[in-house]
Write a protein that holds these residues in place. Structure first.
Motif, PDB file in Angstrom:
ATOM      1  N   LEU A  60      15.093  60.199  46.359  1.00 59.39           N
ATOM      2  CA  LEU A  60      15.400  60.538  47.743  1.00 59.39           C
ATOM      3  C   LEU A  60      15.984  61.942  47.898  1.00 59.39           C
ATOM      4  N   ALA A  61      16.904  62.334  47.034  1.00 65.40           N
ATOM      5  CA  ALA A  61      17.547  63.647  47.182  1.00 65.40           C
ATOM      6  C   ALA A  61      16.508  64.768  47.119  1.00 65.40           C
ATOM      7  N   SER A  62      15.572  64.684  46.174  1.00 67.15           N
ATOM      8  CA  SER A  62      14.584  65.759  46.065  1.00 67.15           C
ATOM      9  C   SER A  62      13.578  65.695  47.215  1.00 67.15           C
ATOM     10  N   ALA A  65      15.439  67.146  50.130  1.00 65.03           N
ATOM     11  CA  ALA A  65      15.600  68.589  49.949  1.00 65.03           C
ATOM     12  C   ALA A  65      14.319  69.333  50.324  1.00 65.03           C
ATOM     13  N   ALA A  66      13.174  68.648  50.165  1.00 62.14           N
ATOM     14  CA  ALA A  66      11.889  69.240  50.534  1.00 62.14           C
ATOM     15  C   ALA A  66      11.532  68.945  51.992  1.00 62.14           C
ATOM     16  N   GLY A  67      12.465  68.315  52.727  1.00 65.24           N
ATOM     17  CA  GLY A  67      12.269  68.089  54.152  1.00 65.24           C
ATOM     18  C   GLY A  67      11.648  66.759  54.538  1.00 65.24           C
ATOM     19  N   TYR A  68      11.576  65.811  53.597  1.00 68.00           N
ATOM     20  CA  TYR A  68      10.962  64.507  53.888  1.00 68.00           C
ATOM     21  C   TYR A  68      12.018  63.438  54.156  1.00 68.00           C
ATOM     22  N   GLU A  69      11.765  62.645  55.193  1.00 69.21           N
ATOM     23  CA  GLU A  69      12.540  61.426  55.448  1.00 69.21           C
ATOM     24  C   GLU A  69      11.719  60.269  54.877  1.00 69.21           C
ATOM     25  N   VAL A  70      12.360  59.301  54.236  1.00 69.23           N
ATOM     26  CA  VAL A  70      11.662  58.152  53.667  1.00 69.23           C
ATOM     27  C   VAL A  70      12.004  56.915  54.484  1.00 69.23           C
ATOM     28  N   ILE A  71      10.970  56.131  54.801  1.00 74.52           N
ATOM     29  CA  ILE A  71      11.137  54.864  55.513  1.00 74.52           C
ATOM     30  C   ILE A  71      10.261  53.825  54.828  1.00 74.52           C
ATOM     31  N   GLY A  72      10.827  52.663  54.560  1.00 81.30           N
ATOM     32  CA  GLY A  72      10.056  51.535  54.041  1.00 81.30           C
ATOM     33  C   GLY A  72       9.755  50.570  55.169  1.00 81.30           C
ATOM     34  N   ILE A  73       8.544  49.994  55.173  1.00 77.19           N
ATOM     35  CA  ILE A  73       8.159  49.032  56.215  1.00 77.19           C
ATOM     36  C   ILE A  73       7.553  47.801  55.567  1.00 77.19           C
ATOM     37  N   SER A  74       8.004  46.636  56.024  1.00 77.80           N
ATOM     38  CA  SER A  74       7.466  45.370  55.539  1.00 77.80           C
ATOM     39  C   SER A  74       7.575  44.337  56.660  1.00 77.80           C
TER      40      SER A  74
END
Length: 158
Positions: A60-62, A65-74
């Protein structure tokens, strides 16, 4: 049920507002202007989905740092997502798509092969959405293990 329609680069990302693991609502529109990695997984707290979520957590940190938000969907209910988050120290939002409408819109729900049989369910997938809300990458039938490392390489982060 037949195979779902799949998204391609340049397609608009289907909009959604869904409940999260914290009980809040998360809307894709609220993330406009940021890049998003949305990944679809079949079920919280199963071995493969846990490995994948922990890989995203550990990267997540990297990614951020590259401008990405992470979201999981289920299709799991928010209460189960909260247990998953707490058990495995998941540090990004998990959204609940109980009726599978958003998963279907992304082409991540439908017929798939499971141990040689055709079944209907969540197709493990990852979508990279650009800051304008367009699909940059649509990756279907990804592996639970090793996928995040490959994604990082594909995005030029490693």
């Amino acid at each position: 049920m037949t195979a779902p329609d799949r998204l391609s680069p340049g397609d608009p990302a289907p909009e959604f507002t869904l409940p999260t693991d914290t009980g809040d609502q998360l809307s894709l529109a609220d993330l406009r202007g940021r890049k998003v990695v949305l990944y679809a997984y079949p079920a919280a707290m199963t071995p493969g989905c846990t490995k994948q979520a922990c890989d995203f957590r550990d990267s997540l940190a990297s990614l951020q740092a590259a401008g990405y938000e992470v979201i999981g969907i289920s299709p799991d209910k928010p209460e189960k997502l909260a247990k998953f988050r707490d058990r495995d120290a998941i540090t990004f939002p998990l959204v609940s798509d109980v009726d599978r409408a958003v998963l279907t819109a992304y082409g991540a729900y439908g017929e798939k092969q499971l141990y040689g049989k055709t079944v209907t369910g969540v197709i493990r997938s990852t979508f990279v959405i650009d800051a304008d809300g367009k699909i940059e990458r649509a990756l279907y039938n990804v592996k639970a293990t090793g996928h995040v490392a490959k994604l990082r390489r594909d995005l030029g982060l490693d």
